[in-house]
Design a protein around this motif. Structure first.
Motif, PDB file in Angstrom:
ATOM      1  N   THR A 184       0.833  -1.190   0.000  1.00 48.03           N
ATOM      2  CA  THR A 184       0.000   0.000   0.000  1.00 48.03           C
ATOM      3  C   THR A 184       0.873   1.246   0.000  1.00 48.03           C
ATOM      4  O   THR A 184       1.830   1.337   0.778  1.00 48.03           O
ATOM      5  N   VAL A 185       0.558   2.204  -0.886  1.00 48.08           N
ATOM      6  CA  VAL A 185       1.330   3.444  -0.959  1.00 48.08           C
ATOM      7  C   VAL A 185       1.120   4.224   0.338  1.00 48.08           C
ATOM      8  O   VAL A 185       0.009   4.576   0.700  1.00 48.08           O
ATOM      9  N   GLU A 186       2.234   4.474   1.018  1.00 46.25           N
ATOM     10  CA  GLU A 186       2.186   5.126   2.321  1.00 46.25           C
ATOM     11  C   GLU A 186       2.610   6.585   2.253  1.00 46.25           C
ATOM     12  O   GLU A 186       2.145   7.413   3.039  1.00 46.25           O
ATOM     13  N   TYR A 187       3.499   6.900   1.300  1.00 45.34           N
ATOM     14  CA  TYR A 187       4.033   8.260   1.245  1.00 45.34           C
ATOM     15  C   TYR A 187       4.589   8.511  -0.145  1.00 45.34           C
ATOM     16  O   TYR A 187       5.237   7.648  -0.740  1.00 45.34           O
ATOM     17  N   ILE A 188       4.308   9.702  -0.682  1.00 41.31           N
ATOM     18  CA  ILE A 188       4.888  10.143  -1.952  1.00 41.31           C
ATOM     19  C   ILE A 188       5.659  11.415  -1.658  1.00 41.31           C
ATOM     20  O   ILE A 188       5.059  12.449  -1.342  1.00 41.31           O
ATOM     21  N   GLY A 189       6.982  11.347  -1.722  1.00 38.33           N
ATOM     22  CA  GLY A 189       7.816  12.486  -1.388  1.00 38.33           C
ATOM     23  C   GLY A 189       8.480  13.086  -2.602  1.00 38.33           C
ATOM     24  O   GLY A 189       8.219  12.705  -3.755  1.00 38.33           O
ATOM     25  N   LEU A 190       9.384  14.038  -2.346  1.00 39.11           N
ATOM     26  CA  LEU A 190      10.102  14.680  -3.441  1.00 39.11           C
ATOM     27  C   LEU A 190      11.067  13.728  -4.122  1.00 39.11           C
ATOM     28  O   LEU A 190      11.310  13.832  -5.313  1.00 39.11           O
ATOM     29  N   LYS A 191      11.620  12.787  -3.375  1.00 35.13           N
ATOM     30  CA  LYS A 191      12.605  11.873  -3.947  1.00 35.13           C
ATOM     31  C   LYS A 191      12.162  10.416  -3.951  1.00 35.13           C
ATOM     32  O   LYS A 191      12.502   9.672  -4.853  1.00 35.13           O
ATOM     33  N   THR A 192      11.407   9.998  -2.948  1.00 37.00           N
ATOM     34  CA  THR A 192      11.067   8.590  -2.822  1.00 37.00           C
ATOM     35  C   THR A 192       9.567   8.391  -2.666  1.00 37.00           C
ATOM     36  O   THR A 192       8.836   9.289  -2.258  1.00 37.00           O
ATOM     37  N   THR A 193       9.143   7.173  -3.004  1.00 37.72           N
ATOM     38  CA  THR A 193       7.787   6.707  -2.737  1.00 37.72           C
ATOM     39  C   THR A 193       7.907   5.462  -1.870  1.00 37.72           C
ATOM     40  O   THR A 193       8.712   4.577  -2.154  1.00 37.72           O
ATOM     41  N   ARG A 194       7.082   5.392  -0.829  1.00 38.17           N
ATOM     42  CA  ARG A 194       7.211   4.307   0.145  1.00 38.17           C
ATOM     43  C   ARG A 194       5.936   3.475   0.186  1.00 38.17           C
ATOM     44  O   ARG A 194       4.832   4.024   0.231  1.00 38.17           O
ATOM     45  N   LEU A 195       6.144   2.153   0.154  1.00 38.42           N
ATOM     46  CA  LEU A 195       5.046   1.207   0.239  1.00 38.42           C
ATOM     47  C   LEU A 195       5.114   0.465   1.561  1.00 38.42           C
ATOM     48  O   LEU A 195       6.200   0.226   2.086  1.00 38.42           O
ATOM     49  N   GLY A 225       4.402  -6.131   6.578  1.00 34.00           N
ATOM     50  CA  GLY A 225       4.624  -5.038   7.514  1.00 34.00           C
ATOM     51  C   GLY A 225       5.884  -4.252   7.247  1.00 34.00           C
ATOM     52  O   GLY A 225       6.109  -3.212   7.876  1.00 34.00           O
ATOM     53  N   ASP A 226       6.726  -4.732   6.331  1.00 35.08           N
ATOM     54  CA  ASP A 226       7.967  -4.023   6.023  1.00 35.08           C
ATOM     55  C   ASP A 226       7.685  -2.834   5.117  1.00 35.08           C
ATOM     56  O   ASP A 226       6.679  -2.802   4.412  1.00 35.08           O
ATOM     57  N   GLN A 227       8.571  -1.854   5.143  1.00 37.30           N
ATOM     58  CA  GLN A 227       8.435  -0.670   4.294  1.00 37.30           C
ATOM     59  C   GLN A 227       9.375  -0.810   3.100  1.00 37.30           C
ATOM     60  O   GLN A 227      10.584  -0.993   3.267  1.00 37.30           O
ATOM     61  N   VAL A 228       8.805  -0.709   1.909  1.00 36.86           N
ATOM     62  CA  VAL A 228       9.579  -0.811   0.669  1.00 36.86           C
ATOM     63  C   VAL A 228       9.709   0.599   0.093  1.00 36.86           C
ATOM     64  O   VAL A 228       8.708   1.287  -0.111  1.00 36.86           O
ATOM     65  N   ILE A 229      10.953   1.031  -0.144  1.00 34.77           N
ATOM     66  CA  ILE A 229      11.221   2.394  -0.598  1.00 34.77           C
ATOM     67  C   ILE A 229      11.739   2.358  -2.029  1.00 34.77           C
ATOM     68  O   ILE A 229      12.705   1.649  -2.329  1.00 34.77           O
ATOM     69  N   PHE A 230      11.093   3.131  -2.904  1.00 34.77           N
ATOM     70  CA  PHE A 230      11.500   3.259  -4.304  1.00 34.77           C
ATOM     71  C   PHE A 230      11.913   4.699  -4.570  1.00 34.77           C
ATOM     72  O   PHE A 230      11.290   5.637  -4.055  1.00 34.77           O
TER      73      PHE A 230
END
Length: 368
Positions: A208-219, A224-229
């Motif tokens: 699930t998309v948790e955060y859309i930032g200036l540099k990264t998007t976090r799932l 329960g782990d956080q995947v950062i792209f």
């Protein structure tokens, strides 16, 4: 004796002051009446145009009104050429500052309206992504107006703009990856392939998309782990947005024993169709066919659609339909096939308790 100050008599100064006071009062009264009138109109209408003009009028500062009124009063006086030029520059600079404030207010109003609309719509968290556009637009507004003010005050901004251009190229080359992710974040915000709260699949990662930032998007992954792209990387990948499914396609393969009666097999698609259509969660039945005669099974392919795209609804519906199919097969005495393999005892095994090599006990079938 006639008193003169800076080339103008006291009477002329009094006239200029009266004009300035009258202009200030007139401008302030006009602002007050317009704000009061637009506030009444905005309460009765649902359009956004009157709200925008109301915010802009309220952002008109009294200092700007006073500066403009003093400049209008100064037109009643005679000054040397250089003083007139500076008065004009001060008045224009004040108007440019007020224009920058209006533009900044318009951008902030747009962001507020967008956030309010998002909170009443499908995605509440997606409004936070507009902070990126809001920041860049306000930055552009103030940079442009500051350059215009400096140019109006007589500064040579050509060298400054050229220096900024060269410096910008150097910085862009040094941080091109960061800028690439920044532009990718703008693309995500504007094009919206996904928003915060969507469940997406990126290559072999899902969450699930948790955060859309200036540099990264976090799932947030299923475990329960956080995947950062990096934003640039996520746009280069193939994205499957599961949240935007309206219906879900369900399919399964029914493998029957090769000894099944052909007439009973021919009647199975009708039975399966009836089971699927009677289920309240199914949207439509697509097809059920004997697809192939396999090496060890008769394969019937079944495809149908489920109304609700939710995965748990899909699994519950699939389970209910499969159980109903199993009951129908049991009533008709049709067996489900399973692959078989032959296990033969090692002929050199000297264990006396073992059965003879070619005894039927040494050959058994195993379901996988």
């Amino acid at each position: 004796m006639r008193l003169v100050f800076m080339g103008n008599s006291i009477e002329e100064w009094g006239t200029a002051l009266a004009v300035a006071i009258a202009a200030a009062v007139l401008l302030y009264v006009v602002k007050y009446l317009l704000v009061h009138r637009l506030a009444q109109v905005a309460e009765r209408t649902e359009t956004r145009v009157d709200d925008w003009f109301l915010r802009l009028l309220r952002a008109t500062y009294t200092v700007f009104i006073l500066v403009l009124a003093l400049y209008l009063g100064s037109l009643m006086l005679e000054f040397p050429r250089k003083y007139e030029v500076w008065l004009w520059r001060v008045a224009v600079s004040a108007m440019l500052v007020q224009g920058a404030i209006w533009a900044d207010t318009a951008v902030r109003t747009w962001r507020g309206r967008y956030r309010q609309a998002a909170m009443g719509g499908e995605s509440v968290a997606s409004a936070a992504s507009t902070a990126i556009i809001d920041f860049l637009l306000r930055l552009v507004v103030w940079v442009v107006f500051v350059l215009m003010i400096l140019d109006n005050l007589g500064f040579n901004i050509t060298t400054l703009v050229a220096s900024l251009g060269i410096g910008g190229i150097a910085v862009a080359l040094a941080v091109q990856n960061i800028l690439g992710d920044l532009l990718a974040s703008l693309s995500i915000v504007l094009d919206k392939p996904f928003v915060v709260g969507d469940f997406i699949i990126v290559d072999d990662k899902l969450g699930t998309v948790e955060y859309i930032g200036l540099k990264t998007t976090r799932l947030r992954g299923l475990g329960g782990d956080q995947v950062i792209f990096a934003n640039g990387d996520i746009l280069k990948a193939r994205i499957a947005n599961q949240t935007r499914m309206f219906t879900r396609r369900a399919a399964f393969l029914l493998r029957l024993h090769t000894a099944s009666d052909p007439e009973q097999v021919a009647a199975l698609p009708g039975m399966i169709r009836q089971i699927v259509e009677e289920h309240e969660e199914t949207a439509s039945f697509e097809r059920a066919h004997l697809r192939e005669l396999g090496e060890w099974s008769l394969n019937i392919e079944v495809i149908y659609w489920i109304k609700n795209p939710d995965y748990f609804v899909f699994m519950d519906t699939q389970q209910s339909i499969l159980l109903a199919v199993l009951r129908g097969l049991k009533e008709r005495g049709i067996a489900i096939a399973s692959p078989a393999r032959m296990l033969v005892r090692d002929p050199f095994d000297c264990n006396e308790a073992a059965p003879p090599l070619h005894s039927p006990a040494s050959i058994r079938r195993e379901g996988t």
